[in-house]
Design an enzyme around this catalytic site. Sequence first.
Site, PDB file in Angstrom:
ATOM      1  N   PHE A   1       7.342  55.170  43.084  1.00 20.58           N
ATOM      2  CA  PHE A   1       8.057  55.381  41.836  1.00 20.58           C
ATOM      3  C   PHE A   1       7.245  56.368  41.006  1.00 20.58           C
ATOM      4  O   PHE A   1       6.180  56.038  40.487  1.00 20.58           O
ATOM      5  CB  PHE A   1       8.265  54.096  41.040  1.00 20.58           C
ATOM      6  CG  PHE A   1       9.051  54.353  39.778  1.00 20.58           C
ATOM      7  CD1 PHE A   1      10.430  54.470  39.826  1.00 20.58           C
ATOM      8  CD2 PHE A   1       8.415  54.548  38.569  1.00 20.58           C
ATOM      9  CE1 PHE A   1      11.166  54.750  38.677  1.00 20.58           C
ATOM     10  CE2 PHE A   1       9.137  54.826  37.410  1.00 20.58           C
ATOM     11  CZ  PHE A   1      10.512  54.930  37.469  1.00 20.58           C
TER      12      PHE A   1
ATOM     13  N   ASP B   1      -1.159  59.713  41.182  1.00 22.55           N
ATOM     14  CA  ASP B   1      -0.318  59.337  40.049  1.00 22.55           C
ATOM     15  C   ASP B   1      -0.884  58.056  39.453  1.00 22.55           C
ATOM     16  O   ASP B   1      -0.634  56.952  39.952  1.00 22.55           O
ATOM     17  CB  ASP B   1       1.125  59.134  40.523  1.00 22.55           C
ATOM     18  CG  ASP B   1       2.064  58.712  39.393  1.00 22.55           C
ATOM     19  OD1 ASP B   1       1.573  58.311  38.319  1.00 22.55           O
ATOM     20  OD2 ASP B   1       3.292  58.758  39.602  1.00 22.55           O
TER      21      ASP B   1
ATOM     22  N   LYS C   1       1.775  57.226  29.919  1.00 25.02           N
ATOM     23  CA  LYS C   1       1.881  55.882  29.351  1.00 25.02           C
ATOM     24  C   LYS C   1       0.751  55.554  28.380  1.00 25.02           C
ATOM     25  O   LYS C   1       0.822  55.885  27.210  1.00 25.02           O
ATOM     26  CB  LYS C   1       2.013  54.842  30.465  1.00 25.02           C
ATOM     27  CG  LYS C   1       3.330  54.975  31.231  1.00 25.02           C
ATOM     28  CD  LYS C   1       3.653  53.760  32.026  1.00 25.02           C
ATOM     29  CE  LYS C   1       4.914  53.965  32.873  1.00 25.02           C
ATOM     30  NZ  LYS C   1       6.147  54.132  32.088  1.00 25.02           N
TER      31      LYS C   1
END
Length: 414
Positions: free
Chosen positions: A153, A238, A267
Site C-alpha cells: 500500500f 516507503d 504522515k
Amino acid sequence: MPTPSGPTPGTASSPTQQAIASAEARSAHNYHPLPVVVSSADGAWMTDVEGRRYLDMLAGYSALNFGHGNRRLIDAAKAQLERVTLTSRAFHHDRFAAFCEQLGDLCGMEMVLPMNTGAEAVETAVKTARKWGYRVKGVPDGEARIVVASDNFHGRTTTIVSFSTDPEARADFGPYTPGFDIVPYGDATALEAALSDRTVAVLLEPIQGEAGVLVPPDGYLRRVRELTRERGVLFVADEIQSGLGRTGRTFACEHEGVVPDMYVLGKALGGGVVPVSAVVSSAEVLGVHKPGEHGSTFGGNPLACAVALEVIAMLRTGEFQGYAAELGDHLHRELGLLVGRGGVREVRGRGLWAGVDVDPALGTGREISERLMERGVLVKDTHGSTIRLAPPLVVSKEDLDWGLDRLREVLAEG
C-alpha cells in the site's frame, strides 16, 4: 485515569446520527468510518460530539505519532501562522533551508524534495527513480522498470494503484500505468529473479501497514540491500507509516541495520497538524531533477517546514523512539498472551504498532472495531478479521493497559 464518559453514541436523532447522516448525504462514500463523530482531542484521547471520550489506538495511521494537540507542534504552527504560510517555490523562504538540512541529517542523506501527501511522495520517488535510470544508469528511454511487493500500500493515485494487488484499491481505475514488476513480499529469491538490466528501483515498505502490519522475515531487508547494490538498482524504502519513531527506531529499516538509497516520508512528519511529505536521498539521485520538471505549489511551504522542523527536533532526542520500543515490548507481550487461547490467532509488528488477527468466529475486523468503539477504544480493521493497533507515542502505560483490557473483554464475549 481518564475513562470514557457521556451518553451512549448513536441513539436515534442523536447529534452523532445527525452529523453522520449529513456527511453521508453530501460526501462521496470513499471511506467507511466507524459511527463516531470526533469534536476534540488531546494526547491519546478523543471526545465526540456527545461528550464521550475514546482512547485513540490508531493515531491517524501513524500521522499522530506525537499525539493530538501536541503543545510543541501547535506552538510552532501558531508562531508561523503569524508570519507567513505560503510563498510557493517561486520564491525562497526562511524556513526551507533549515528543513532540508535537518531532515537530510536525520536521514543521513544529502538532499530533500518536499511534497504534501504520502502518495505525492511515492509518485515523486517513482519519477525520480525513472529519471535516475535514464540519466545515470543508462536505461533506454521508456523502458525503466520498478520492482514492488504484493499486498503493498503506497497510496491511491492512478500510477500507484497500477501496481496494487488489492482489488478494492485497483478495480475500475484502468488503464493502468506500466513498468512495474510485482513479487511476493518477503521473498528475496523472487525479488532477485525479477531484477533485470532495465530495473531502476525496488520500492518496498519495511513493514507493510495496510496489509496487516506484516513484518518481513529476518534478513530480508539486508538481502534486498545487497541485491540492489550488486545490480546497480535503487532501494526505495516507503517509511510513510513505519518511520519517525513508530517501530521504536527512527526508521524501521534500522532494525536490520539497513540504509536505503531513498526514504519516502510523510504522515508523522507533519505532526498531525499539516500534511508534509518528502523524498530524501543522495545528491546523485535527487540531483537529476532540473527546474520545471517536477514540483508542488504547497510542497515545502513555510507552515509545513515550521511544524516539520519541530518534529525533527523531537526525534533527534531519541526519546520517542525509546519510549515506543519500551512500551511496544509491553504491548507485544500482552498481546502474545492472547494468541491461541484468547481469541487471537496471530500478532505481528514492532514498537507501538501491531496487527492482530482475531479468530473469525468472534467476528470480522469491522465488528471487533465497533465493539471496541462501544467500550471507548478506537481502532480500525483491515483485511477480514485483522485489526491494527497504533496508539500515539505519547500514550501512557496505564491508558494502554486500559485499552488492552477492553480488547480482552471484547474477545471474551465470543
